[in-house]
Design a protein around this motif. Structure first.
Motif, PDB file in Angstrom:
ATOM      1  N   LYS A 141       0.836  -1.195   0.000  1.00 57.35           N
ATOM      2  CA  LYS A 141       0.000   0.000   0.000  1.00 57.35           C
ATOM      3  C   LYS A 141       0.871   1.246   0.000  1.00 57.35           C
ATOM      4  O   LYS A 141       1.982   1.244   0.537  1.00 57.35           O
ATOM      5  CB  LYS A 141      -0.938   0.012   1.209  1.00 57.35           C
ATOM      6  CG  LYS A 141      -1.979  -1.108   1.182  1.00 57.35           C
ATOM      7  CD  LYS A 141      -2.925  -0.992   2.353  1.00 57.35           C
ATOM      8  CE  LYS A 141      -3.984  -2.084   2.319  1.00 57.35           C
ATOM      9  NZ  LYS A 141      -4.846  -1.950   1.127  1.00 57.35           N
ATOM     10  N   VAL A 142       0.366   2.315  -0.598  1.00 53.84           N
ATOM     11  CA  VAL A 142       1.112   3.556  -0.677  1.00 53.84           C
ATOM     12  C   VAL A 142       0.157   4.727  -0.518  1.00 53.84           C
ATOM     13  O   VAL A 142      -0.975   4.691  -1.002  1.00 53.84           O
ATOM     14  CB  VAL A 142       1.885   3.654  -2.009  1.00 53.84           C
ATOM     15  CG1 VAL A 142       0.945   3.615  -3.197  1.00 53.84           C
ATOM     16  CG2 VAL A 142       2.734   4.909  -2.066  1.00 53.84           C
ATOM     17  N   SER A 143       0.604   5.746   0.204  1.00 50.96           N
ATOM     18  CA  SER A 143      -0.161   6.977   0.373  1.00 50.96           C
ATOM     19  C   SER A 143       0.613   8.122  -0.261  1.00 50.96           C
ATOM     20  O   SER A 143       1.832   8.200  -0.123  1.00 50.96           O
ATOM     21  CB  SER A 143      -0.392   7.284   1.855  1.00 50.96           C
ATOM     22  OG  SER A 143      -1.191   6.303   2.466  1.00 50.96           O
ATOM     23  N   ILE A 144      -0.100   9.012  -0.953  1.00 56.56           N
ATOM     24  CA  ILE A 144       0.533  10.199  -1.527  1.00 56.56           C
ATOM     25  C   ILE A 144      -0.299  11.430  -1.195  1.00 56.56           C
ATOM     26  O   ILE A 144      -1.524  11.420  -1.274  1.00 56.56           O
ATOM     27  CB  ILE A 144       0.715  10.077  -3.055  1.00 56.56           C
ATOM     28  CG1 ILE A 144      -0.614   9.795  -3.768  1.00 56.56           C
ATOM     29  CG2 ILE A 144       1.753   9.030  -3.392  1.00 56.56           C
ATOM     30  CD1 ILE A 144      -0.532   9.912  -5.283  1.00 56.56           C
ATOM     31  N   SER A 145       0.388  12.499  -0.821  1.00 58.63           N
ATOM     32  CA  SER A 145      -0.273  13.781  -0.616  1.00 58.63           C
ATOM     33  C   SER A 145      -0.111  14.591  -1.894  1.00 58.63           C
ATOM     34  O   SER A 145       0.931  14.563  -2.553  1.00 58.63           O
ATOM     35  CB  SER A 145       0.332  14.523   0.577  1.00 58.63           C
ATOM     36  OG  SER A 145       1.741  14.634   0.445  1.00 58.63           O
ATOM     37  N   ILE A 146      -1.155  15.330  -2.253  1.00 59.76           N
ATOM     38  CA  ILE A 146      -1.147  16.132  -3.477  1.00 59.76           C
ATOM     39  C   ILE A 146      -1.891  17.434  -3.233  1.00 59.76           C
ATOM     40  O   ILE A 146      -2.995  17.433  -2.673  1.00 59.76           O
ATOM     41  CB  ILE A 146      -1.757  15.344  -4.660  1.00 59.76           C
ATOM     42  CG1 ILE A 146      -1.749  16.190  -5.942  1.00 59.76           C
ATOM     43  CG2 ILE A 146      -3.152  14.838  -4.339  1.00 59.76           C
ATOM     44  CD1 ILE A 146      -2.079  15.380  -7.184  1.00 59.76           C
ATOM     45  N   SER A 189      -5.532  14.579  -0.033  1.00 53.66           N
ATOM     46  CA  SER A 189      -5.733  15.838  -0.747  1.00 53.66           C
ATOM     47  C   SER A 189      -5.378  17.030   0.131  1.00 53.66           C
ATOM     48  O   SER A 189      -5.853  17.146   1.261  1.00 53.66           O
ATOM     49  CB  SER A 189      -7.193  15.959  -1.192  1.00 53.66           C
ATOM     50  OG  SER A 189      -7.552  14.879  -2.032  1.00 53.66           O
ATOM     51  N   VAL A 190      -4.550  17.917  -0.425  1.00 51.55           N
ATOM     52  CA  VAL A 190      -4.218  19.171   0.244  1.00 51.55           C
ATOM     53  C   VAL A 190      -5.012  20.264  -0.458  1.00 51.55           C
ATOM     54  O   VAL A 190      -4.726  20.631  -1.590  1.00 51.55           O
ATOM     55  CB  VAL A 190      -2.710  19.471   0.169  1.00 51.55           C
ATOM     56  CG1 VAL A 190      -2.381  20.743   0.950  1.00 51.55           C
ATOM     57  CG2 VAL A 190      -1.905  18.289   0.689  1.00 51.55           C
ATOM     58  N   PHE A 191      -6.055  20.742   0.195  1.00 46.30           N
ATOM     59  CA  PHE A 191      -6.952  21.731  -0.401  1.00 46.30           C
ATOM     60  C   PHE A 191      -6.346  23.120  -0.235  1.00 46.30           C
ATOM     61  O   PHE A 191      -6.215  23.618   0.883  1.00 46.30           O
ATOM     62  CB  PHE A 191      -8.330  21.655   0.257  1.00 46.30           C
ATOM     63  CG  PHE A 191      -9.025  20.347   0.008  1.00 46.30           C
ATOM     64  CD1 PHE A 191      -8.942  19.307   0.918  1.00 46.30           C
ATOM     65  CD2 PHE A 191      -9.730  20.149  -1.167  1.00 46.30           C
ATOM     66  CE1 PHE A 191      -9.578  18.099   0.684  1.00 46.30           C
ATOM     67  CE2 PHE A 191     -10.370  18.949  -1.413  1.00 46.30           C
ATOM     68  CZ  PHE A 191     -10.289  17.915  -0.485  1.00 46.30           C
ATOM     69  N   THR A 192      -5.992  23.750  -1.354  1.00 48.83           N
ATOM     70  CA  THR A 192      -5.286  25.022  -1.305  1.00 48.83           C
ATOM     71  C   THR A 192      -5.916  26.037  -2.248  1.00 48.83           C
ATOM     72  O   THR A 192      -6.335  25.706  -3.357  1.00 48.83           O
ATOM     73  CB  THR A 192      -3.807  24.852  -1.699  1.00 48.83           C
ATOM     74  OG1 THR A 192      -3.722  24.046  -2.888  1.00 48.83           O
ATOM     75  CG2 THR A 192      -3.026  24.181  -0.598  1.00 48.83           C
ATOM     76  N   ASN A 250       3.949  15.111  -1.497  1.00 45.42           N
ATOM     77  CA  ASN A 250       4.588  14.153  -2.407  1.00 45.42           C
ATOM     78  C   ASN A 250       4.474  14.600  -3.856  1.00 45.42           C
ATOM     79  O   ASN A 250       5.412  14.464  -4.647  1.00 45.42           O
ATOM     80  CB  ASN A 250       3.931  12.769  -2.273  1.00 45.42           C
ATOM     81  CG  ASN A 250       4.080  12.182  -0.896  1.00 45.42           C
ATOM     82  OD1 ASN A 250       3.100  12.056  -0.178  1.00 45.42           O
ATOM     83  ND2 ASN A 250       5.297  11.841  -0.504  1.00 45.42           N
ATOM     84  N   VAL A 251       3.302  15.117  -4.214  1.00 47.27           N
ATOM     85  CA  VAL A 251       3.051  15.617  -5.569  1.00 47.27           C
ATOM     86  C   VAL A 251       2.621  17.065  -5.407  1.00 47.27           C
ATOM     87  O   VAL A 251       1.602  17.348  -4.798  1.00 47.27           O
ATOM     88  CB  VAL A 251       1.958  14.788  -6.270  1.00 47.27           C
ATOM     89  CG1 VAL A 251       1.766  15.254  -7.698  1.00 47.27           C
ATOM     90  CG2 VAL A 251       2.298  13.299  -6.234  1.00 47.27           C
ATOM     91  N   PHE A 252       3.437  17.990  -5.934  1.00 46.91           N
ATOM     92  CA  PHE A 252       3.155  19.400  -5.652  1.00 46.91           C
ATOM     93  C   PHE A 252       3.076  20.224  -6.922  1.00 46.91           C
ATOM     94  O   PHE A 252       3.814  20.038  -7.879  1.00 46.91           O
ATOM     95  CB  PHE A 252       4.176  19.996  -4.676  1.00 46.91           C
ATOM     96  CG  PHE A 252       5.611  19.992  -5.125  1.00 46.91           C
ATOM     97  CD1 PHE A 252       6.195  21.140  -5.635  1.00 46.91           C
ATOM     98  CD2 PHE A 252       6.387  18.843  -5.007  1.00 46.91           C
ATOM     99  CE1 PHE A 252       7.522  21.156  -6.028  1.00 46.91           C
ATOM    100  CE2 PHE A 252       7.720  18.842  -5.403  1.00 46.91           C
ATOM    101  CZ  PHE A 252       8.293  20.003  -5.915  1.00 46.91           C
ATOM    102  N   TYR A 253       2.141  21.174  -6.885  1.00 49.17           N
ATOM    103  CA  TYR A 253       1.828  22.058  -8.000  1.00 49.17           C
ATOM    104  C   TYR A 253       2.905  23.119  -8.172  1.00 49.17           C
ATOM    105  O   TYR A 253       3.394  23.693  -7.195  1.00 49.17           O
ATOM    106  CB  TYR A 253       0.480  22.716  -7.716  1.00 49.17           C
ATOM    107  CG  TYR A 253       0.120  23.896  -8.578  1.00 49.17           C
ATOM    108  CD1 TYR A 253      -0.671  23.722  -9.711  1.00 49.17           C
ATOM    109  CD2 TYR A 253       0.531  25.180  -8.255  1.00 49.17           C
ATOM    110  CE1 TYR A 253      -1.023  24.814 -10.496  1.00 49.17           C
ATOM    111  CE2 TYR A 253       0.184  26.269  -9.032  1.00 49.17           C
ATOM    112  CZ  TYR A 253      -0.587  26.082 -10.157  1.00 49.17           C
ATOM    113  OH  TYR A 253      -0.930  27.145 -10.925  1.00 49.17           O
TER     114      TYR A 253
END
Length: 464
Positions: free
Chosen positions: A42-47, A81-84, A104-107
């Protein structure tokens, strides 16, 4: 630079709201250290750049739907989810890179790659991106892929792109006795039309512009491109400023005349992204430059403007035919600390959400229409080939806007030339120039250009 509103293309704004939620789980995390790979495959990613409910309720709903669908199809992946809002604030972005606290995944903006690489915060994703992991890879326009590539190394995936044009209020044009189907194409026409619109009174300005948070320099750069110039001379070693000349003088003289001779601009200046959109929605502004997503992402859904009030034309120039348009866009990069599993999971989600015709917050036109949002604007143009044809067919099939209102912009077929080297620093150096021109009746424009050019020369001399 860009203008992103949460994945239907992009936006610069002036306030920030951030919240984090793990959809499907109760945990929350916003940095790469809080979203590490778990046992059992399993893997978790923040975006980040997920749309907050307060500002974008429809996109928030759509995002949650997509995350749920993705996680159901990929039960070993959890999306945090990072709500920005906005997706990026320059000072906050810089602090994040310095601290290494990016998700982990950034705009990022297309212009951010040098800064991210200098901070050492970008993961090399080259080996993970191919036609199997991103089926539309071969159809993404080359300019957008170039923005996330350094040498032969790929550091991100583009999610939207844009060129700029003239956004204008058709209703105010009609009230001022102007033809709403014939927007101005030269600076002389802009000046004449802006004066007529400002003459309507009631706090209505004919023209609006920025001069803060790097957005003044951003607009100045676009004006220079339209005149056939460029902000930076890349043929010299090191590169040098290329706007202390007739083009720079023409642009600033035109803006100064609009503000002080014609009195066609508001007395309130020092504006940054978000304010002109609000004025346009309120019927208090006749014209400014921007991209189509300003209308469908901000002016209509957020600022509650009437979609039928607005149209677009080409960037103003001296001849009536813009030589080029500043172009840019947005992308997602991957934190240096990401594991291979996190990188692969992030690529899979971005391909699903942002790079597949008919899916996601940007290209699921059927759902966008069903959710009461406008469809049919000529942006983004992220794809060519088969993917591009499919996006265009779906956009036409579900279209709800009067495309004739945007015909002058589309027919201009502006040549996107990308943003200048060290764009954010260059834009920042031009903000004081734009502010002075819009606030000082006796502004010494040649001196302002000379000082700004010296500052930009110093920036370029020390760039990587």
């Amino acid at each position: 630079m860009s203008r992103q509103l949460h994945r239907r293309s992009g936006s610069r704004t002036i306030a920030a709201v951030t919240a984090v939620a793990a959809l499907g789980l109760g945990a929350a995390a916003c940095s790469s250290s809080g979203a590490s790979s778990a046992s059992g495959g399993k893997v978790s990613i923040s975006i980040d750049c997920a749309p907050p409910a307060a500002q974008f309720p429809v996109q928030h709903k759509e995002w949650n739907e997509d995350v749920a669908t993705f996680q159901k199809a990929n039960p070993n992946i959890t999306i945090k989810s990072v709500f920005t809002y906005p997706c990026e604030v320059p000072a906050t972005f810089t602090a994040m890179l310095r601290a290494g606290t990016e998700p982990n995944v950034f705009y990022t903006y297309f212009t951010d790659l040098p800064q991210v690489l200098l901070a050492g915060q970008a993961a090399d994703i080259t080996q993970y991106v191919n036609s199997k992991t991103v089926p539309t890879l071969g159809d993404i326009v080359p300019g957008s892929m170039k923005a996330v590539t350094a040498g032969k190394t790929l550091y991100g995936l583009p999610t939207s792109n844009y060129t700029q044009g003239l956004i204008y209020n058709r209703t105010l044009f009609t009230k001022a006795g102007l033809d709403p189907n014939s927007p101005p194409t030269t600076w002389a026409q802009v000046e004449a039309d802006a004066k007529k619109i400002a003459a309507l009174g009631n706090g209505i300005a004919g023209w609006g512009d920025y001069s803060a948070q790097n957005t003044g320099g951003w607009h100045f750069s676009s004006y220079i491109d339209a005149l056939g110039g460029s902000m930076v001379n890349n043929t010299s070693a090191p590169p040098t400023a290329n706007f202390d000349n007739a083009n720079g003088l023409a642009v600033l003289t035109a803006l100064h005349a609009l503000r002080f001779t014609d009195k066609a601009m508001s007395a309130t200046q020092g504006l940054s992204w978000g304010t002109l959109q609000q004025q346009m929605a309120q019927g208090k502004l006749g014209m400014y430059i921007g991209a189509p997503d300003d209308i469908y992402n901000v002016i209509v859904p957020t600022d509650k403007g009437n979609v039928n009030d607005f149209g677009m034309g080409p960037l103003p120039s001296l001849t009536g035919t813009p030589a080029a348009s500043l172009s840019g866009g947005n992308d997602y990069m991957f934190a240096k600390s990401d594991t291979p599993a996190q990188i692969q999971a992030g690529i899979k989600f971005i391909s699903f959400e942002d790079l597949t015709p008919g899916q996601g917050v940007t290209f699921n036109f059927a759902r966008i229409k069903a959710d009461g949002q406008p469809v049919g604007f000529p942006e983004p143009l992220l794809f060519q080939g088969a993917a591009g044809a499919k996006v265009n067919a779906l956009r036409s099939q579900y279209g709800t806007v009067n495309t004739s209102y945007y015909a002058p912009f589309v027919q201009a077929n502006e040549n996107g030339v990308g943003e200048p080297r060290d764009a954010q620093a260059v834009y920042h150096a031009l903000d004081p120039v734009m502010l002075a021109v819009l606030t000082e009746p006796n502004a010494n424009i040649p001196a302002l250009l000379k000082t700004a050019a010296a500052n930009v020369d110093a920036i370029l001399a020390n760039s990587g």
